[in-house]
Design an enzyme around this catalytic site. Structure first.
Site, PDB file in Angstrom:
ATOM      1  N   ARG A 262      45.184  39.368  21.238  1.00  0.00           N
ATOM      2  CA  ARG A 262      45.778  40.255  20.250  1.00  0.00           C
ATOM      3  C   ARG A 262      44.882  40.293  19.011  1.00  0.00           C
ATOM      4  NH1 ARG A 262      48.152  41.339  24.111  1.00  0.00           N
ATOM      5  NH2 ARG A 262      50.405  41.408  24.492  1.00  0.00           N
TER       6      ARG A 262
ATOM      7  N   PRO B 299      56.154  47.145  18.909  1.00  0.00           N
ATOM      8  CA  PRO B 299      57.315  46.968  18.026  1.00  0.00           C
ATOM      9  C   PRO B 299      57.697  45.492  17.925  1.00  0.00           C
ATOM     10  CG  PRO B 299      57.659  48.791  19.545  1.00  0.00           C
ATOM     11  CD  PRO B 299      56.421  48.093  19.998  1.00  0.00           C
ATOM     12  N   GLU B 300      58.013  45.055  16.717  1.00  0.00           N
ATOM     13  CA  GLU B 300      58.349  43.654  16.487  1.00  0.00           C
ATOM     14  C   GLU B 300      59.837  43.498  16.214  1.00  0.00           C
ATOM     15  OE1 GLU B 300      55.451  41.732  13.937  1.00  0.00           O
ATOM     16  OE2 GLU B 300      53.839  42.997  14.725  1.00  0.00           O
TER      17      GLU B 300
ATOM     18  N   LYS C 242      62.129  40.580  20.580  1.00  0.00           N
ATOM     19  CA  LYS C 242      61.693  41.938  20.868  1.00  0.00           C
ATOM     20  C   LYS C 242      62.518  42.578  21.985  1.00  0.00           C
ATOM     21  CE  LYS C 242      56.961  40.703  19.491  1.00  0.00           C
ATOM     22  NZ  LYS C 242      55.530  40.697  19.883  1.00  0.00           N
TER      23      LYS C 242
END
Length: 252
Positions: free
Chosen positions: A239, A2-3, A51
């Site tokens: 990532r 989640p950002e 975040k």
């Protein structure tokens, strides 16, 4: 993961449900906070920073949570079966007489004095969704990263808090930038403005861009070239970054 947009929406929902209300249930299923009892405490506010989610109470303490890869909060009517929070992945339950928040798969949970929140988030760069955003400080930190690939700088929470792999990829695609372009060759102000605009739109309507992220081998919406995926950062912090090999080709 989640950002910042997801955390901002979560904070907004907490505000609507809990601000000014007193807790009638507090169940923190976390070793370092298992004995903390927030029943009888009123929620002052809930805010997001990057975040991170910060729920502040009237006795000067803050519940800090981070969703990491899989976490999420859901808010249900108190008394419903969903509000019971019986699932084994539930890490926290907070309830007023009307609403119950259930935190699933939370990656971090702390209870600290509100005045000490900086011990948890003080290392972060400015929040990309702050109003107003501290653009000068972000640009200073960006410049300090020199020729580091732009995708890595955008993912560095100590430079700017809140951008993750989705909005890094989508904003770079929007600007037709190769993700490994040296950051000092990128118009940082413009790139950050694009990411912020995309994230703010997602906060409002709950829909993130779907042009490139997680679309490996599917045709690019702009030129039809199959989308590719590369790696930003080194293990164990690597990532995936999705991009179009044609639209976002490396520039000489």
């Amino acid at each position: 993961m989640p950002e910042g947009d997801v955390l901002r929406r979560t904070a907004d929902r907490f505000q609507l449900a809990f601000a000014g209300k007193t807790l009638v249930r507090s169940d923190l299923r976390w070793p370092s906070a298992a004995t903390v009892d927030l029943v009888g405490r009123a929620v002052v506010e809930t805010v997001s920073y990057g975040k991170h989610l910060l729920t502040r109470f009237d006795h000067g303490w803050t519940l800090h949570t981070h969703l990491r890869m899989d976490g999420y909060w859901r808010i249900w009517r108190t008394g419903t079966s969903a509000a019971a929070g019986r699932a084994t992945n539930v890490r926290a339950v907070l309830a007023t007489a009307e609403w119950t928040a259930v935190g699933h798969h939370l990656g971090m949970l702390d209870v600290v004095r509100t005045r000490d929140e900086r011990t948890l988030i003080g290392h972060l760069g400015p929040d990309i969704l702050a109003d107003p955003v501290d653009a000068d400080e972000i640009l200073r930190r960006w410049a300090a990263r020199g020729s580091t690939p732009v995708a890595e700088v955008m993912l560095d929470q100590t430079v700017v808090a809140g951008i993750g792999t989705l909005f890094a990829a989508e904003s770079l695609w929007a600007e037709q930038l190769w993700p490994w372009t040296p950051a000092d060759q990128v118009d940082a102000s413009r790139q950050l403005a694009v990411a912020r605009r995309q994230m703010r739109r997602s906060v409002i309507d709950g829909r993130s861009p779907e042009r490139v992220h997680a679309r490996t081998r599917q045709p690019c919406h702009r030129c039809g070239t199959p989308i590719a995926v590369g790696q930003a950062r080194k293990p164990p912090m690597e990532r995936p970054i999705f991009y179009c090999p044609r639209c976002q080709a490396a520039r000489d």
